[in-house]
Enzyme design. Structure first.
Site, PDB file in Angstrom:
ATOM      1  N   ASP A  24       0.814  -1.221   0.000  1.00 14.91           N
ATOM      2  CA  ASP A  24       0.000   0.000   0.000  1.00 14.91           C
ATOM      3  C   ASP A  24       0.848   1.271   0.000  1.00 14.91           C
ATOM      4  OD1 ASP A  24      -2.134  -1.830   0.377  1.00 14.91           O
ATOM      5  OD2 ASP A  24      -1.849  -1.722   2.540  1.00 14.91           O
ATOM      6  N   GLU A 202     -11.197   0.681  -3.495  1.00 14.29           N
ATOM      7  CA  GLU A 202     -10.524   1.160  -2.292  1.00 14.29           C
ATOM      8  C   GLU A 202      -9.271   1.935  -2.685  1.00 14.29           C
ATOM      9  OE1 GLU A 202      -9.939  -2.508  -0.196  1.00 14.29           O
ATOM     10  OE2 GLU A 202      -8.365  -3.189  -1.548  1.00 14.29           O
TER      11      GLU A 202
END
Length: 550
Positions: A24, A202
């Protein structure tokens, strides 16, 4: 301590730029400095901050969440904790903002996501960030965007339909000083995939580039369907025009590629006007998705523009070698620490937030001393365990342990560790009559359903003990990792020959039990435990040697 650069194998950029699990990634540039933050889940401290001047050589300079007042992970389950961050810089106030979500529970009884929050610093090199400021919204993967008129937008992924587990991208305006909502939350995008539980839009990031707003998101879950897509529009909230070339990053169309699960991207403009992107990716070994124990790593790639749309990596899949891109320098290093410093390296981690200190670098100079607590590996707490990420599939970890073991509960050793249920170790334990034994603890899982992805319905620890000749004195411990296995061994004294009593399949570090997740990667660790009872026997480790293959 020293770091020894490894030999370069090929011309061009060698990926991943942050080897070992660093999922991420979020990137920002300030002047000539680049910074990346990544996820840490139940590890403490939270969110490593990496710095580079050239996008190739990266140095860990600190962590955004390094105090208990910022991050208390007591009882946090594996793969919950701190999820995907966004790292941004606000030029007007000269502050860095780090946004994140702390997921302290992850069960069917806990149906809502927690609040997200941010911390700030004016000096990112000082490794000192503010206490959290919380938002009102319930969601994860928060993003922050300052519009040209001064409005501040918070954007996140949230549940749109709790029954069917359908997610959407939400947004509202906020008072940045307090995190208080100024407008109602609204769904601004539902992704490019069919609107069901597998779509999972997301990781949103909002940009304003050349008078146009862009929304970059991740979709398709965290496996081979993972991808990045982008939209553009006239405002930070849309309405959005779909890029006809979506997905703009996706390796899952060809499962034979060496890099998979690509997505969750962020982009940044360099000082010379060029554009670059970072994203996570996984490197399955030997084409087997059950052998990916390094987890999700950070990859770098060039970004160009065509017809007002960003093109990631020339429209090609991500790979471990980008020919002719930037410098030909390997990110892999050999690490050796003889514990001569009075402070612990930034690259070391604890499992959850320790309730009290359990190590010393000064009690016995030249050693890392671990004081045992009652927690053992596998207990959902903070055992006396210090971890450092595995950075290469072909990697050896070794240390020398000086440890007396007066009872059959006092135990110290080393581990290859993923989570409470996924770890394997070798150590020294008392035999209860004044002697010592080597003990191996092997994670054994059963009821495989497959062929891919594997599913294991339970997890048990099998222990086997081996007699040691000496009741005192040093024991060297070693773990040798390769693409598909780990060998765990020991040697008595400083010159004894190594014996490797167990070899484990590395899928035991990368395939979660039912109800579990695989969000991180493996780490090497040293531990000291009373196995449920207090222990006053310290464990002294003479060095930490972690060597990727040349």
């Amino acid at each position: 301590m020293y770091y020894k650069p490894l030999l370069v194998r090929a011309f061009g950029l060698l990926n991943p730029i942050l080897p070992g699990w660093n999922p991420d990634p979020s990137i920002v540039r300030v002047g000539s400095d680049y910074f990346i933050a990544t996820s840490t889940f139940e590890y403490f401290p939270g969110h490593p901050i990496y710095h580079s001047k050239d996008l190739v050589t990266w140095e860990l300079i600190g962590h955004g969440l390094n105090r208990a007042s910022q991050l208390s992970l007591l009882g946090t389950p594996s793969d919950a904790g701190i999820w995907a961050p966004t790292l941004r810089y606000h030029a007007r106030t000269k502050k860095f903002y780090l946004l994140t979500t702390a997921r302290y529970a992850y069960t069917a009884e806990y149906r809502l996501f927690p609040r997200s929050f941010y911390v700030t610093t004016e000096d990112i090199f000082a490794n000192s960030w503010s206490d959290p400021v919380y938002f009102d919204a319930l969601g994860y993967d928060p993003d922050i965007f300052w519009d040209t008129n001064g409005d501040v937008y918070s954007t996140w992924s949230g549940i749109n339909n709790a029954v069917d587990k359908i997610y959407s991208i939400y947004q509202n305006k906020i008072d940045l000083a307090t995190g208080t909502s100024l407008t109602e939350a609204q769904v601004i995008f539902q992704g490019t995939l069919p609107d069901n539980s597998s779509a999972r839009p997301e990781g949103p990031h909002i940009y304003f580039i050349n008078s146009t707003y862009y929304l970059l998101i991740a979709e398709g879950g965290s496996g081979p369907g993972h991808r990045s897509t982008i939209q553009r529009g006239p405002s930070p909230s849309g309405p959005w025009e779909n890029n006809p070339k979506n997905p703009i990053l996706f390796n899952g169309a060809d499962l034979s590629l060496s890099v998979q699960d690509t997505g969750h991207a962020d982009i940044v403009q360099a000082r010379d006007g060029s554009w670059w992107g970072v994203a996570l990716g996984v490197r399955p070994q030997n084409g087997d998705f059950n052998h990916q124990q390094l987890g999700r790593e950070t990859f770098l790639f060039p970004v160009t523009w065509e017809d007002g749309w960003p093109v990631l990596n020339g429209g090609n899949p991500l790979s471990e070698h980008l020919v002719g891109i930037l410098k030909d320098k390997s990110p892999l290093v050999a690490y050796f620490n003889e514990f001569t410093s009075h402070t612990l390296d930034l690259a070391f981690y604890f499992l959850r937030t320790p309730s009290k200190a359990f190590y010393s670098l000064t009690s016995r100079p030249g050693y890392l001393r671990l004081y045992a607590n009652a927690f053992a590996l596998g207990d959902r707490d903070s055992p006396a365990l210090i971890l450092r990420k595995q950075t290469s599939y072909e990697e050896t970890f070794e240390t020398e342990l000086d440890f007396s073991a007066p009872t059959n509960l006092t135990e110290a050793g080393i581990t290859i560790f993923y989570s409470d249920l996924l770890h394997n170790g070798i150590g020294v334990i008392g035999d209860g009559v004044g002697g010592r034994r080597i003990i191996t603890r092997t994670n054994v899982q059963a009821a495989q359903v497959g062929p891919w992805p594997l599913v294991f319905t339970n997890s048990t620890i099998t222990t086997v003990a081996y007699h040691l000749i000496s009741a005192s004195g040093p024991v060297r411990l070693r773990i040798i990792g390769n693409a598909t296995s780990y060998s765990l061994g020991y040697a008595e004294g400083r010159s004894g020959k190594f014996v490797f009593p167990i070899v484990i399949d590395s899928s035991l570090l990368s395939v979660p039990p039912v109800g579990g997740f695989f969000f991180k990667g493996a780490a090497f660790g040293v531990y000291n435990t009373g196995n449920g009872k207090p222990s006053i026997s310290p464990a002294d480790f003479a060095y930490w040697r972690q060597t990727p293959a040349m």
